[in-house]
Each structure stands twice: as structure tokens, then as C-alpha cells.
Design an enzyme around this catalytic site. Structure first.
Site: not given
Ligand code: NDP
Ligand code: 2IT
Length: 447
Positions: A128, A167-168
Site C-alpha cells: 500500500k 487507487g484508494d
Molecule cells: P473515495 O476517495 O472515492 O471516497 C471516499 C469517501 O469516504 C468520500 O465520500 C469521503 O468523504 C469519505 N471519507 C474519507 N475519509 C473520511 C474520513 N476521515 N471521515 C469521513 N468520511 C471520509 O475513496 P474510495 O471510495 O475508493 O474508498 C473508500 C474506502 O474503501 C476506503 O476505506 C478504501 O480503503 C476502501 N477500498 C477502496 C477500494 C477501491 O478500489 N477504491 C478497494 C477496497 C477498499 P470526503 O469526500 O468528504 O472526504
Molecule cells: O484496498 C484495496 O483493496 C484497494 N484500494 C484496491 C487495491 C488494488 O490494487 O486494486
């Protein structure tokens, strides 16, 4: 505390060696607390110090990211890449850009990623990265300059057989484009498989954008099916309004569920008539605005500034925002309101107290390591397509994702049963993931 004194000792050592990294401690504890019965069954894991080795990243890279903002001011951020485990394949895991990022966050995410990736059954290790850079309010040009500076340092540590980011939080299609462009420029190689989550126009896989959210819903549906139910007709609440939340809502709607709330870090939208996803997509994906603006288009919806989304009654709750967003109090409220399933789209969104309540209550609780593995699995499918210079259709890719989520569910379900804890997906995911990594480590010798 720990039933097995060997595990208590390992935990103490992790806390001592990684002082102050509380999220990392939390992630380690959750996994190793499940491993007592595994050490009993497989004494060679303890003899060969497999847990101790897994808890120490193979490599940790921390670097300066200097860039110039639109006013001409020099900005300095900190960049990270923690290459945790490469026993099952190249390091694989996303990049997070958020002001809260520090080493402890990246290590917790990298540690979780090892087991998540192992449970998918695919050939990917765990890693990560990210930065404390805050993309909010920054222009496209600023984000581009930041990404170019970040990749100028990070490119030397990557490669399709070495380390493959994605991404994340705070890293979506725009950032992946800038990062890939700079990698290509630094190396003079069009190495598509070095990063995933690319646009389908230049090497990205269809369904990668949707995969984490869709996969999470498929997983919840599998948990419910194991209990003779399904998500159809369920009242749902999904926290966040980013990539994972948006596509979780989309799939829930497609499967006939009713989503009444979503959120961002400022507040909660409650729309009893059903969240209108086209509005959320426009606000978040196109205009990069706040979720409060949803009420401009939908007067009947209520915006609760600083509200707690888990106070809204639902049968299915999907935390899809960030770590520790759902605490013990929230878990109690959900259970009291009749919630029967929780699927973690986010990584470690439930605090240890909340997890305990969910597991003890016997509801269908899918931890992130199992429930959000659809994103990284589809990244592995993207790598596969890149390696063979192929591009699959949306329908075929979604079918593959669905199959993978069914397999993850079966793997966790059967492992939990084999270890005497039927229905406990925490034990199932942690043990299934750990054993796959441990077996490969033993095969490779002391590395
Ligand atoms: P995005 O940046 O697209 O969206 C994140 C969302 O969560 C936004 O609505 C954001 O609000 C909110 N958020 C972020 N930080 C905080 C915080 N500290 N308190 C409250 N709300 C918060 O990210 P993702 O949708 O990609 O990721 C969301 C979660 O999913 C994370 O935990 C990530 O690790 C996990 N994840 C993502 C994957 C992926 O493929 N993208 C895969 C597996 C897991 P705001 O805009 O106000 O910050
Ligand atoms: O938390 C996760 O699994 C991710 N943000 C996606 C990782 C990836 O390599 O697609």
C-alpha cells in the site's frame, strides 16, 4: 487477553517496534487473535516464525514529494510505499491521498491487503502507498504536478512483476492517468501492467471502477443467501459517496434493494424515497462538490451536518468511507434498529468493539478483507488482460467478478466451519488468508 501466550508476545513486540502506529496495531491484533487454533494444528508455522515475519514489511519507502502550487508557492508532502509481502505475487494495493495519511495508516492498509489478496486466490502480494497530500480544493494542474513529483520518485520501485499500485481514497481515474503518464515518461516503456484502475481507453479493464462496490454487494447477497434471504427489498444505508459507495448503491438498486442514505466527511443525506444516484454521481464524479448540495435537486431529502449515518434505521449497512467510522455505539444502534447484515466496503471501518458486537449478535457480518476484495481482484483481471493485450467485455468481466466474490465467500465460510466457528467471516477470512501466505513462505525457506 490472548488465549495463546505466543500470540500475546508477538503482539507486544509489534506494538513496541511500531510505536504510535495505532491503526497498524489494531489491524495486526484482529488477524493474529484468530490464529491460536492454526498454530496448534500447524506447529511448523510457530517454529518457522511465520507470524513474526509477516508482521514485518519486506520494505518500507518514505520520500519527499516537492511541488509548486498555482500561486507559485513550493509545497512539500510525504510519500509512502510499504511493500509488505511478495510471497504470492508482486506487491499489490492502492495509493491513498488524504491529509490523515502517515506510516501507521499505510502499514495497516498494507497488512490487511496481504490477507485480502490471499483470500481471492489470485497471484498477488500485498502493499500500500500514498501521501498526506490533500487533493480537495486543488486544481487539475496542481494534482498533475503533485502526481508527477510523486511518481518521479516512486517509479524506480515499481514494475509489472515487482509492485503494482492502484487507487484508494483520493486517487481515482484522474490521478491514475497522471501517475501512469509520468511512469511511462520516466521509463520510456508502455508498461500497462504497472498500475491498475486505468481508463478503459488506454489499457484499463472494464468493471474495475465498479468492482469494489459491486463486489461488496455480491458478497452481502451471498451471506444473506446462506441464510435463505437476499438483498432484494432490503432497506440499506451506505456511508461515503466516493468510488466504493457509489457503485455499491448502484448494484443494490439493480438487485432491488432500497438505499435511503449516504454521506461524506461533512454530513449525511437521508432520502426516504431512495437516493438518486445520478445526482450523487454528478456531484461527486463530475463536479467534485459536497453531498450537502444533493438537497438542491431533491428538496424532500434531509441533510444532517456532522450526523451519524448509522442512526438511520436499516436492514443492511455498508460502511464504504474510511477506517473506524463505525464504533460500538453505532453498532448497538444498528442492531437495536433491526440491522441483519453489515458488509465492509471500506478497510477496517468497524472498531474492535463494533466487530465484537456484530460477531456476538450472529448477524451476517462481512469484514473488509472478504467483502471489499472485488476491487483488487478486478485489478488482477486488469493485469491479466494487460499481459495478454486483451480487453474483455463488461458482461464477461462482471461475471468473473461475481464468481470471484462467490469463491471468496465460500472460502471464508468453509474455513470458519472447519475451525469450529460457523458463520464467523472474521475467523474465516483471517485464517484462509493467513494459511495461503504461510504455506508459500514455508516453501520458500527463511526469506
Ligand atoms: P473515495 O476517495 O472515492 O471516497 C471516499 C469517501 O469516504 C468520500 O465520500 C469521503 O468523504 C469519505 N471519507 C474519507 N475519509 C473520511 C474520513 N476521515 N471521515 C469521513 N468520511 C471520509 O475513496 P474510495 O471510495 O475508493 O474508498 C473508500 C474506502 O474503501 C476506503 O476505506 C478504501 O480503503 C476502501 N477500498 C477502496 C477500494 C477501491 O478500489 N477504491 C478497494 C477496497 C477498499 P470526503 O469526500 O468528504 O472526504
Ligand atoms: O484496498 C484495496 O483493496 C484497494 N484500494 C484496491 C487495491 C488494488 O490494487 O486494486
Amino acid at each position: 487477553m490472548h488465549a495463546d501466550p505466543r500470540i500475546a508476545k508477538i503482539y507486544e513486540q509489534v506494538v513496541r517496534r511500531n510505536a504510535g502506529e495505532i491503526e497498524f496495531h489494531q489491524a495486526v491484533k484482529e488477524v493474529i487473535d484468530c490464529l491460536g487454533p492454526v498454530l496448534k494444528k500447524h506447529p511448523q508455522y510457530a517454529d518457522q516464525k511465520v507470524i513474526e515475519r509477516i508482521c514485518e514489511p519486506e520494505r518500507q519507502i518514505i520520500f519527499r514529494v516537492p511541488w509548486v502550487d498555482d500561486r507559485g508557492e513550493v509545497q512539500i508532502n510525504r510519500g509512502f510505499r510499504v511493500q509488505f509481502s511478495s510471497v504470492l505475487g508482486p506487491y499489490k494495493g492502492g495509493l491513498r491521498f488524504h491529509p490523515s495519511v502517515y506510516l501507521g495508516i499505510i502499514k495497516f492498509l498494507g497488512f490487511e491487503q496481504i490477507f485480502k489478496n490471499a483470500v481471492t486466490g489470485m497471484p498477488i502480494g500485498g502493499g500500500k502507498g500514498g501521501s498526506d497530500f490533500d487533493p480537495k480544493g486543488r486544481s487539475d494542474a496542481e494534482v498533475m504536478r503533485f502526481c508527477q513529483s510523486f511518481m518521479t520518485e516512486m517509479h524506480r520501485h515499481l514494475g509489472e512483476y515487482t509492485d503494482v499500485p492502484a487507487g484508494d481514497i483520493g486517487v481515482g481515474a484522474r490521478e491514475i492517468g497522471f501517475l501512469f503518464g509520468q511512469y511511462k515518461r520516466m521509463t520510456n516503456r508502455y508498461e500497462s501492467g504497472v498500475i491498475t484502475g486505468k481508463s478503459p481507453q488506454w489499457g484499463g479493464a472494464l468493471v474495475r471502477r465498479e468492482a469494489t462496490g459491486y463486489g461488496c454487494v455480491f458478497f452481502v447477497d451471498e451471506m444473506l443467501k446462506a441464510r435463505g434471504k437476499s438483498v432484494e427489498g432490503m432497506k440499506c444505508v451506505v456511508s461515503g459517496s466516493g468510488n466504493v459507495a457509489i457503485y455499491a448503491i448502484e448494484k443494490l438498486e439493480q438487485l432491488g434493494a432500497h438505499v435511503v442514505a449516504c454521506s461524506d466527511s461533512n454530513g449525511v443525506i437521508h432520502d426516504p424515497q431512495g437516493i438518486r444516484l445520478d445526482t450523487v454521481k454528478r456531484l461527486k464524479e463530475v463536479e467534485r462538490r459536497r453531498i450537502r448540495d444533493y438537497t438542491e435537486a431533491h428538496r424532500e431529502a434531509r441533510y444532517i451536518e456532522g450526523g451519524c449515518i448509522w442512526d438511520i434505521p436499516c436492514q443492511v449497512a455498508l460502511p464504504c468511507a474510511t477506517e473506524n467510522e463505525l464504533d460500538e455505539r453505532a453498532a448497538r444502534t444498528l442492531l437495536a434498529n433491526g440491522c441483519i447484515a453489515v458488509g465492509e466496503g471500506a478497510n477496517m471501518p468497524s472498531t474492535p468493539g463494533a466487530v465484537k458486537l456484530f460477531v456476538d449478535s450472529g448477524i451476517a457480518y462481512g469484514p473488509g478483507k472478504a467483502a471489499n476484495g472485488g476491487g483488487v481482484s478486478t485489478s488482477a483481471l486488469e493485469m491479466q488482460q494487460n499481459a495478454s493485450r486483451d480487453a474483455w467485455t463488461f458482461e464477461f468481466s462482471e461475471q468473473r467478478l461475481h464468481e470471484i466474490m462467490r469463491n471468496i465467500h465460500r472460502n471464508c465460510y468453509e474455513t470458519a466451519e472447519a475451525y469450529g466457528s460457523p458463520g464467523n467471516y472474521v475467523i474465516g477470512a483471517n485464517i484462509a488468508g493467513f494459511k495461503r501466505v504461510a504455506e508459500a513462505m514455508l516453501a520458500f525457506g527463511v526469506i
